[in-house]
Design an enzyme around this catalytic site. Structure first.
Site, short mmCIF file in Angstrom:
data_model
loop_
_atom_site.label_atom_id
_atom_site.label_comp_id
_atom_site.label_asym_id
_atom_site.label_seq_id
_atom_site.Cartn_x
_atom_site.Cartn_y
_atom_site.Cartn_z
N GLY A 80 0.84 -1.19 0.00
CA GLY A 80 0.00 0.00 0.00
C GLY A 80 0.87 1.23 0.00
N CYS A 86 5.40 -6.12 1.52
CA CYS A 86 5.80 -4.71 1.51
C CYS A 86 5.13 -3.95 2.66
CB CYS A 86 5.52 -4.12 0.13
SG CYS A 86 6.42 -2.60 -0.14
N TYR A 87 4.17 -3.09 2.39
CA TYR A 87 3.47 -2.39 3.47
C TYR A 87 2.92 -3.40 4.48
CZ TYR A 87 0.14 0.81 5.75
OH TYR A 87 -0.56 1.56 6.66
N HIS A 110 7.89 -7.61 -3.91
CA HIS A 110 6.56 -8.02 -4.41
C HIS A 110 6.65 -9.37 -5.14
CE1 HIS A 110 4.23 -4.41 -3.51
NE2 HIS A 110 5.40 -3.80 -3.62
N GLU A 170 4.20 -11.02 -6.28
CA GLU A 170 3.08 -11.20 -7.21
C GLU A 170 3.37 -10.67 -8.61
OE1 GLU A 170 3.39 -9.12 -4.77
OE2 GLU A 170 2.26 -7.26 -5.01
N ASP A 197 -19.08 -14.43 -20.58
CA ASP A 197 -19.57 -14.30 -19.21
C ASP A 197 -21.05 -14.66 -19.11
OD1 ASP A 197 -17.06 -13.30 -19.03
OD2 ASP A 197 -17.66 -11.22 -18.79
N LYS A 215 -11.58 -13.70 -15.22
CA LYS A 215 -11.95 -14.10 -16.58
C LYS A 215 -11.44 -15.50 -16.97
CE LYS A 215 -13.75 -12.39 -20.45
NZ LYS A 215 -14.98 -11.55 -20.50
#
Ligand code: XMP
Length: 554
Positions: A97, A124-125, A210, A212, A268, A410
């Site tokens: 963040g 991180c944060y 990070h 991710e 969808d 998705k």
């Protein structure tokens, strides 16, 4: 989770009581809100909660966890235990963040995170919060660290680093760092600029980098270690699991009620309708509105797949004239969107009225839409475009919503579509906007222009598929600009339309890059369009990414 946890019931060691009390005030204000996850799938007892502190990468964390076949959800940092308990979480991830943990009013992790004794991963944060809230120290770095770094493991044999090399590349983005570990933690790894780039206790792990993002190539292995080795999960979230749970839940929700669903031809609404059909059969009626703004052959295909192959109750409404009449003279993009949305609701209501008593509306809302609308609500984000989703329908009809895809990304929807036996062509169809070709024709929409655009669009699709690029691209299509230009054909001067080609790569449409299509493919597209579509004499390629451009031109 057996024990009752209430945020204010126990003190956790903190370095600054004032900030925790500020946090508690914020949390208190938010208490009593709707449970967030009451209708969420349960992930078969394997779920992880991700607490969002506003990092631009937060939903990437969710994507990665799902890639590990673990069900997870992103919740705001104000979420109470009562709001997440129904998910029966087996671990918690604290996102990054933009704030600094020691600033007054900075968001803090809810107390239940620590009191629940669940395994926690702070990124991180999130890592700095663990340190700050559990008695360590976080300070501003002399220099902000942004970009690549090399992580070196300390000799700890920590499960979070199992099977990873002793040094690995990671992606950093931080201005604060941990200068003192909280009691019970040890440093697991360091980089040149961060002596504590990873820390861990028995059940908690903090990462300064990070995991991710793609720039941390082994980040997914670190997340996997957290999920499987620290939380003890197995990774059992699959499309088949989802389909059987969703069918069960739809049956529970709908009972003997009647459901309507608007089909658009997109994946969808197709998957949502198929799930509802599997669950309650003929209690479902699908409505397919042909607004005259579809691509070539689209209407026929929808009727064939749903009406003939899947045997759904399908009402095919031919409403082109109604839409074109309403669009006559309209050139403003927002007005076009509004007119189309409004007319769609009228057509839909007319049809639904003919059906008599209906109780539910099924729609293919996806998780990114849910996250985006939550974020927009929270941040009062600027409105760029009014999105008209074919399912985004009339509050006045007082229908209860059935949204079986509300927690899916998705690609998970596509997997579910395959598991349901939908044709690949439909499952992998590129997204197509609700207002259709109208927002790809700049200026007034007319029947003639629609024909020109359909012909160009068909050629783009044909060439992109022929070059085997269709699935790699998020979207690829033609835009009929409002410009005309001079050309020469044979010995004659021509004065024709300018068509733009748009092809983009993207993960989720929130950002996109223009696709580096091979020149050969562009050449074929251009040649074919100017030769086969008489009204067009010039083709240009759009090389704008998003932001600052958007994917659609209007
Ligand atoms: P933009 O143009 O905002 O588009 O970058 C992002 C994605 O959303 C699609 N899009 C829409 N989809 N109704 C939809 O269902 C709409 O009104 C709409 N407008 C844009 C667009 O095709 C892209 O995938």
């Amino acid at each position: 989770m057996e024990q009752e946890v209430s945020p204010a019931s126990r003190r956790v060691a903190t370095s600054d009581d004032l900030e925790v009390s500020t946090y508690l005030e914020i949390a208190k204000e938010k208490e009593g809100q709707q449970p967030l996850l009451q209708d969420a799938p349960k992930g078969k007892g394997e779920a992880v909660v991700i607490i969002d502190f506003g990092s631009q990468y937060s939903h990437l964390i969710a994507r990665r966890v799902r890639e590990c076949h673990v069900y997870c959800e992103l919740v705001p940092f104000t979420a109470t235990w009562e709001q997440v308990a129904s998910l029966n979480p087996r671990g918690v991830i604290l996102s990054g963040g933009p704030a600094s943990v020691y600033e007054p009013g900075a968001p803090q992790a809810p107390m239940w995170v620590y009191q629940s004794k669940l395994p926690v991963l702070g990124i991180c944060y999130g890592m700095q919060l663990i340190a700050h809230q559990l008695g360590g120290k976080v300070s501003p770095s002399a220099k902000r660290e942004y970009g690549h770094a090399v992580l070196h493991q300390n000799d700890t044999n920590a499960p979070i680093l199992a099977d990873l090399p002793t040094s690995l590349p990671v992606w950093m983005s931080h201005g604060d760092h941990i200068t003192e570990l909280p009691p019970g933690f040890r440093a697991l790894a360091y980089t040149e600029s961060s002596p504590i780039a990873m820390m861990g206790s028995d059940t908690m792990v903090g990462l300064q980098f990070h995991p991710e993002v793609a720039h941390t190539p082994q980040g997914i292995d670190i997340l996997r270690n957290f999920l499987f080795k620290v939380c003890g999960l197995r990774g059992i979230w699959t499309a088949e699991n989802f389909v059987s749970q969703a069918i069960h839940r739809i049956r529970e929700q709908v009972g003997s009620g009647r459901v309507i669903c608007a089909l658009s031809g997109g994946v969808d609404s197709a998957v949502a309708a198929s799930l509802v059909h599997r669950a309650v059969g003929d209690q479902l009626t699908c409505i397919f509105v042909d607004n005259g703004l579809l691509r070539r052959d689209e209407g026929r295909r929808v009727v064939e797949v749903f009406g003939r192959n899947l045997g759904l109750n399908l009402l095919h409404v031919e409403a082109s004239e109604r839409f074109l009449r309403r669009l006559s003279g309209v050139t403003d993009p927002e007005q076009k969107r509004q007119v189309i949305g409004d007319e769609f609701i009228r057509v839909f209501e007319d049809q639904a009225a003919e059906l008599g008593e209906v109780d539910f509306l099924a729609q293919g809302t996806l998780y990114p839409d849910v996250i985006e609308s939550q974020t927009a609500e929270n941040q009062a984000a600027a409105k760029i475009k009014t999105h008209h989703n074919v399912g985004g329908l009339p509050a006045s009809m007082h229908l209860k919503l059935v949204e079986p895809l509300r927690y899916l990304f998705k690609d998970e929807v596509r997997d579910a579509g395959l598991a349901l036996g939908l044709p690949e062509e439909m499952v992998y169809r590129q997204p197509f906007p609700g207002p259709g070709l109208a927002i790809r024709i700049l200026g007034e929409v007319t029947q003639d222009k629609l024909e020109v655009l359909r012909a160009c669009d068909w050629i783009v699709m044909d060439e992109i598929k022929g070059a085997n690029l269709y699935r790699e691209l998020w979207q690829s299509f033609a835009v009929l600009t409002d410009a005309r230009s001079v050309g020469v054909m044979g010995d004659f001067r021509t004065y024709g339309h300018v068509v733009a080609i748009r092809a983009v790569t993207s993960q989720d449409a929130m950002t996109a890059d223009w696709a580096r299509l091979p020149y050969e493919v562009l050449a074929h597209i251009s040649n074919r369009i100017v030769n086969e579509v008489a009204q067009v004499n010039r083709v240009v390629y759009d090389i704008t990414s998003k932001p600052p451009g958007t994917i659609e031109w209007e």
